[in-house]
Design a protein around this motif. Structure first.
Motif, PDB file in Angstrom:
ATOM      1  N   UNK A 500     125.759  43.539  11.703  1.00  0.00           N
ATOM      2  CA  UNK A 500     125.224  42.495  12.577  1.00  0.00           C
ATOM      3  C   UNK A 500     123.845  42.799  13.156  1.00  0.00           C
ATOM      4  N   UNK A 501     123.402  44.048  13.159  1.00  0.00           N
ATOM      5  CA  UNK A 501     122.173  44.403  13.860  1.00  0.00           C
ATOM      6  C   UNK A 501     120.934  43.960  13.082  1.00  0.00           C
ATOM      7  N   UNK A 548     122.433  40.220  22.205  1.00  0.00           N
ATOM      8  CA  UNK A 548     121.822  41.494  21.844  1.00  0.00           C
ATOM      9  C   UNK A 548     121.718  41.640  20.322  1.00  0.00           C
ATOM     10  N   UNK A 549     120.481  41.771  19.756  1.00  0.00           N
ATOM     11  CA  UNK A 549     120.361  41.967  18.307  1.00  0.00           C
ATOM     12  C   UNK A 549     120.408  43.432  17.897  1.00  0.00           C
ATOM     13  N   UNK A 550     120.367  44.335  18.861  1.00  0.00           N
ATOM     14  CA  UNK A 550     120.340  45.765  18.562  1.00  0.00           C
ATOM     15  C   UNK A 550     121.746  46.379  18.580  1.00  0.00           C
ATOM     16  N   UNK A 551     122.513  46.041  19.585  1.00  0.00           N
ATOM     17  CA  UNK A 551     123.907  46.479  19.688  1.00  0.00           C
ATOM     18  C   UNK A 551     124.750  45.225  19.884  1.00  0.00           C
ATOM     19  N   UNK A 552     124.990  44.486  18.796  1.00  0.00           N
ATOM     20  CA  UNK A 552     125.542  43.136  18.898  1.00  0.00           C
ATOM     21  C   UNK A 552     126.929  43.085  19.530  1.00  0.00           C
ATOM     22  N   UNK A 553     127.256  41.922  20.050  1.00  0.00           N
ATOM     23  CA  UNK A 553     128.450  41.773  20.869  1.00  0.00           C
ATOM     24  C   UNK A 553     129.736  41.906  20.057  1.00  0.00           C
ATOM     25  N   UNK A 554     129.767  41.498  18.778  1.00  0.00           N
ATOM     26  CA  UNK A 554     131.018  41.513  18.019  1.00  0.00           C
ATOM     27  C   UNK A 554     131.590  42.917  17.903  1.00  0.00           C
TER      28      UNK A 554
END
Length: 612
Positions: A500-501, A548-554
């Protein structure tokens, strides 16, 4: 909040609420026009500063704040990056320096993660973009043209280095060789797209070394590029004439004729005859001026602490943003003045740091220690920095100061992988990702307990981003060592995080692990906090940005789901922003929740020396 309410707030909140300013960036051909970022309104936004009239104007006004901005060389336009609620995915917009409506700066460039921006004096514009599907693309808009063209594209991550002073040449930092920790540089001639030169010290080498673009000489027709290199095991500057094909390594020595022990960075001074040198070593920094013709090095007067940025002005002075752990930041000048201080009261100071060196499995580990008032052992927070290619320094930080105000000692560890201690220390972070850093943190933890600083029953492991990742990993791998864990925007489930990141971080992860999750699955599983979640015994607090695109929520939700299934003590705070927040009230809210969580759960544990 009124000024009276701010002043009545506890000291730790005052440090957060007190206005701050970044180092002003000035227009190359209009040095009295400058930009800076400030939280004066309670949210970090971009400000335009007319230095001649000393007038300040807020340029951006967005709910989640703005930090990325640049001035055109003539000072006529403010360019700023417009993303959505902190997700870092967006487009560049621009606004007249004096104010007016925003407009899309370069129509035709799609929304993406930013990979840099270069604005030429002749109207040349280069915009760097990065997406998961397309990799890195650099778009060129030529002077007077409306359409854009692709000047560079590659699946691996790269970015805009710099435009030459006359707009004829473009330097590109890239990782086409697949090693995201060691960039290469390519210089293109924009007239026809031809490659004039390449500096690649990774391909074909068993000892990869990075190079990085520091900028073209500030003169028309001057084809010298200032470059940082690692040929002697640390960052140092050199000159590369990309047309002549010559390289000039600079032999920079201190006043006693010795090699500097830390990293050296540089930037051109406006005369193109000298450089501004920054020396970074053991969590502190200092400034020098270096004459290219004579090799003369002159120390510039800066207090002991950390220079968080410096710029050489046309009048010969140098302005720099300075602070120490005990003293808040201000923009100072080598003329002996404070150039820019944020409006309102100066935040309360804090406690100086002590330097501690501890023998670790990979060499001596440097830690910065702050003690509260009273006698130890203290409840102690290990505040772990992010990055991982970053380091903690002797600089002012509201977070550690808040813990000190609440009676906690604070320890910050510059583990292997940190910058500022030489290339070997940074590059040691390979394959056993996370586990290497925890070995160093564990060595410092043992020292903290044995020295009498830390109460072994009240040890808090805490951090954000990579520090949050190490917190969750440490709670599982070192499950008996920590009483509480506080993880902000962490990597929690590494395999899902990779899916995802943002692409730039995927590239870094492939380098760190030596391959993708499919290629080296055992390494990825061994380094994922989710692998060890059954071992977690300490209460866990997690905060996460929904965008958050760095440590995504999923991937965080996956970890939280396992905590719930296993009946582990935990709390989760989710907020509508990205990788952290630019809103002061939100930052205070998050730290207040962390402090409350730690105090509630530590109160249930016996302090050192207590019976039972």
């Amino acid at each position: 909040m009124s000024s009276e309410e701010k002043n009545a707030a506890p000291a730790w909140e005052q440090r957060f609420r007190a206005a701050r300013v970044s180092l002003p960036d000035w227009a190359d051909d209009a040095p009295e026009r400058a930009l800076y970022v400030s939280n004066a309104t309670g949210t970090y936004e971009v400000y335009a500063w007319d230095r001649a009239s000393d007038t300040h104007r807020r340029v951006t006004d967005r709910p989640n704040g703005t930090t990325d901005a640049e001035l055109s060389p003539d000072g006529a336009w403010v360019w700023w990056f417009d993303d959505t609620d902190g997700d870092e995915f967006g487009v560049w917009r621009r606004q007249p320096f004096a104010g007016g409506p925003d407009e899309e700066a370069v129509p035709g460039v799609p929304a993406a993660y930013s990979a840099g921006l270069a604005l030429g004096r002749d109207g040349t514009v280069v915009v760097g973009t990065s997406t998961d599907d397309e990799g890195t693309t650099l778009y060129l808009r030529r002077p007077g043209a409306e359409a854009v063209e692709t000047v560079y594209h590659h699946a691996e991550y790269g970015g805009v280095g710099d435009l030459s002073h006359d707009g004829a040449l473009l330097a590109v930092d890239h990782t086409e060789h697949g090693d995201a920790m060691h960039s290469a540089i390519r210089v293109l001639r924009l007239a026809d797209g031809a490659t004039l030169g390449e500096l690649d010290e990774v391909t074909g080498r068993t000892d990869p070394r990075g190079v990085a673009c520091l900028g073209f000489a500030p003169c028309d027709g001057d084809t010298r590029l200032l470059v940082a290199h690692q040929r002697r095991g640390r960052w140092e500057p050199m000159l590369w004439d990309v047309v002549a094909g010559t390289e000039t390594e600079l032999t920079i020595r201190d006043e006693q004729g010795r090699e500097f022990p830390g990293d050296l960075s540089a930037q051109w001074r406006p005369d193109a005859k000298s450089l501004l040198i920054e020396h970074e070593y053991e969590a502190r920094s200092e400034l020098f001026s270096y004459e290219l013709a004579s090799g003369e090095l002159t120390r510039l007067d800066t207090p002991r602490g950390t220079v968080a940025g410096a710029t050489a002005r046309p009048d010969g002075t140098v302005e720099f943003l300075w602070s120490s752990a005990a003293e808040p930041s201000a923009v100072r000048s080598t003329a002996g003045t404070v150039v820019l201080r944020a409006p309102g009261p100066v935040p309360p100071g804090s406690v100086p740091v002590e330097d501690v060196w501890v023998d670790g499995p990979g060499g001596r580990v440097h830690a910065l220690v702050q003690r509260p008032a009273g006698e130890g052992p203290f409840p102690t927070v290990f505040e772990i920095h992010g990055g991982p290619t970053h380091h903690d320094s002797d600089s002012f930080a509201a977070g550690p100061a808040a813990w000190l105000d609440h009676g906690f000692a604070v320890v910050r560890v510059n583990y292997r992988g940190s910058t500022g201690y030489g290339q070997a220390w940074t590059d040691a972070l390979r394959e056993r990702v996370g586990l290497i850093e925890l070995e160093d943190i564990g060595a410092v933890r043992a020292w903290a307990v044995e020295s009498g600083l830390a109460d072994p029953q009240q040890l808090v492991l805490s951090g954000g981003s990579w520090g949050g990742y190490l917190t969750l990993l440490g709670l599982g791998v070192q499950s008996g060592d920590w009483a509480i864990g506080l993880a902000a925007v962490p990597v929690a489930d590494y395999l899902t995080a990779y899916d995802d990141e943002m692409e730039a971080l995927k590239s870094l992860d492939r380098t760190l692990f030596g391959g993708t999750p499919e290629e080296v699955p055992d390494r990825w599983r061994a380094s994922s906090p989710l692998t060890y979640v059954e071992r977690v015994g300490a209460p866990v607090y997690i905060s996460a940005g929904l965008n958050d695109p760095r440590c995504p929520i999923r991937q965080i939700e996956n970890y939280v789901g396992r905590l719930e299934q296993l009946g582990k003590v935990h709390e989760v705070y989710r907020y509508d922003a990205g990788h952290g927040s630019l809103v002061v009230d939100e930052r205070i809210r998050q730290l207040r929740l962390e402090i409350d969580f730690a105090r509630r759960h530590l109160a249930r544990r016996p302090a050192a020396g207590d019976q039972g």
